[in-house]
Design a protein around this motif. Sequence first.
Motif, short mmCIF file in Angstrom:
data_model
loop_
_atom_site.label_atom_id
_atom_site.label_comp_id
_atom_site.label_asym_id
_atom_site.label_seq_id
_atom_site.Cartn_x
_atom_site.Cartn_y
_atom_site.Cartn_z
N ALA A 101 0.85 -1.20 0.00
CA ALA A 101 0.00 0.00 0.00
C ALA A 101 0.88 1.24 0.00
O ALA A 101 1.94 1.26 0.63
CB ALA A 101 -0.90 0.01 1.23
N PHE A 102 0.44 2.26 -0.70
CA PHE A 102 1.13 3.55 -0.66
C PHE A 102 0.83 4.17 0.70
O PHE A 102 -0.29 4.55 1.00
CB PHE A 102 0.66 4.45 -1.80
N ALA A 103 1.86 4.24 1.54
CA ALA A 103 1.67 4.62 2.94
C ALA A 103 2.26 5.98 3.29
O ALA A 103 2.22 6.37 4.45
CB ALA A 103 2.28 3.55 3.85
N SER A 104 2.81 6.68 2.32
CA SER A 104 3.43 7.98 2.60
C SER A 104 2.64 9.09 1.92
O SER A 104 2.21 8.95 0.78
CB SER A 104 4.88 8.00 2.12
N GLN A 105 2.50 10.20 2.62
CA GLN A 105 1.84 11.37 2.04
C GLN A 105 2.85 12.33 1.41
O GLN A 105 2.45 13.30 0.77
CB GLN A 105 1.03 12.10 3.10
N ILE A 106 4.16 12.07 1.59
CA ILE A 106 5.15 13.01 1.07
C ILE A 106 6.04 12.43 -0.03
O ILE A 106 6.72 13.18 -0.73
CB ILE A 106 6.04 13.58 2.20
N ASP A 107 6.07 11.11 -0.20
CA ASP A 107 6.83 10.50 -1.30
C ASP A 107 6.16 9.19 -1.68
O ASP A 107 5.12 8.83 -1.14
CB ASP A 107 8.30 10.32 -0.93
N PHE A 108 6.76 8.47 -2.63
CA PHE A 108 6.19 7.20 -3.06
C PHE A 108 6.75 6.07 -2.21
O PHE A 108 7.61 5.29 -2.65
CB PHE A 108 6.46 6.95 -4.55
N GLY A 109 6.31 5.99 -0.98
CA GLY A 109 6.75 4.96 -0.04
C GLY A 109 5.67 3.92 0.16
O GLY A 109 4.55 4.25 0.53
N LEU A 110 6.02 2.68 -0.11
CA LEU A 110 5.09 1.58 0.08
C LEU A 110 5.30 0.92 1.43
O LEU A 110 6.43 0.80 1.90
CB LEU A 110 5.31 0.50 -0.99
N LEU A 111 4.23 0.45 2.02
CA LEU A 111 4.30 -0.49 3.13
C LEU A 111 4.09 -1.85 2.49
O LEU A 111 3.06 -2.10 1.88
CB LEU A 111 3.21 -0.23 4.17
N MET A 112 5.09 -2.72 2.61
CA MET A 112 5.01 -4.05 1.99
C MET A 112 4.90 -5.12 3.07
O MET A 112 5.67 -5.12 4.03
CB MET A 112 6.23 -4.31 1.11
N VAL A 113 3.94 -6.00 2.89
CA VAL A 113 3.77 -7.18 3.74
C VAL A 113 3.79 -8.35 2.76
O VAL A 113 2.80 -8.62 2.08
CB VAL A 113 2.45 -7.13 4.53
N MET A 114 4.95 -9.00 2.65
CA MET A 114 5.16 -9.95 1.57
C MET A 114 5.71 -11.27 2.09
O MET A 114 6.65 -11.30 2.88
CB MET A 114 6.16 -9.33 0.59
N ASN A 115 5.11 -12.35 1.62
CA ASN A 115 5.58 -13.70 1.91
C ASN A 115 6.18 -14.24 0.61
O ASN A 115 5.45 -14.48 -0.35
CB ASN A 115 4.42 -14.57 2.37
N CYS A 116 7.48 -14.40 0.58
CA CYS A 116 8.15 -14.96 -0.60
C CYS A 116 8.28 -16.46 -0.37
O CYS A 116 9.07 -16.91 0.46
CB CYS A 116 9.52 -14.32 -0.81
N SER A 117 7.49 -17.21 -1.11
CA SER A 117 7.45 -18.66 -0.97
C SER A 117 8.31 -19.27 -2.07
O SER A 117 8.03 -19.08 -3.26
CB SER A 117 6.00 -19.13 -1.09
#
Length: 182
Positions: A101-117
Motif C-alpha cells: 500500500a502507498f503509505a506515505s503522504q510526502i513521497d512514493f513509499g510503500l508499506l510491503m507485507v510480503m511472503n516470498c514462498s
Amino acid sequence: MASFAAQTLFILFFTLFFIKINGEFSRQSINMSTKRMEKITRLHFYFHDIVDGKHTTAMQIIRLPNKTATSFGTTFMVDDLLTEKPKPTSKLVGRAQGIYAFASQIDFGLLMVMNCSFSEGIYNGSAISIGRNAVLDTVREMPIVGGSGIFRFARGYALAKTVWPNKNGDAIVEYNVTVVHL
C-alpha cells in the motif's frame, strides 16, 4: 539419601528459576543448550509485478475517491512470480504473495507485507518481509522478519533494485536477500 536430596533440590531450583508458567495458555523455559548453528543463505531472484494487461499479478483492492500526488492509501493484493533471471519466461523459483500500500503522504513509499514462498531445490520455505519500500530510490532495503520451512526463525534483509519499469506501473525488480536461519 544425599543423592535423592540433591535431585529434589535441583528439580525445585529448576522449576522455580527456569520455568515460567502462565496458566494453561503458555509455558516458557530458558534454553540451557549450547549456541545453535545458524546458517546464512543468500538468494538472488527477480520479482515480476504486473498491474496492467491480461495476466496481472497485482490487483488494486482499495481505490481512493480523490487522487493524491503520492497515491496515499492505494492498496494492492499481489501474487507475483519470482524468477531466476529478469525475463518472465525464465525459471520460476517461487512466488511473492501479500499486500502493498502507498503509505506515505510526502513521497512514493510503500508499506510491503510480503511472503516470498520458494519452490526451488532445497529452498522449500518462505521468507517474510514487512517494511517500507521507497520505490523511487535506486536500491531499497527491507527487513526479513520471519519464515517457514528451511527459513524457520529467519531474520535478515532484502535489497531491491528496479531493473525494468513501464509507464503503466508494471515492474521487474531484482532482489538480493540475505537470510540468517536455523
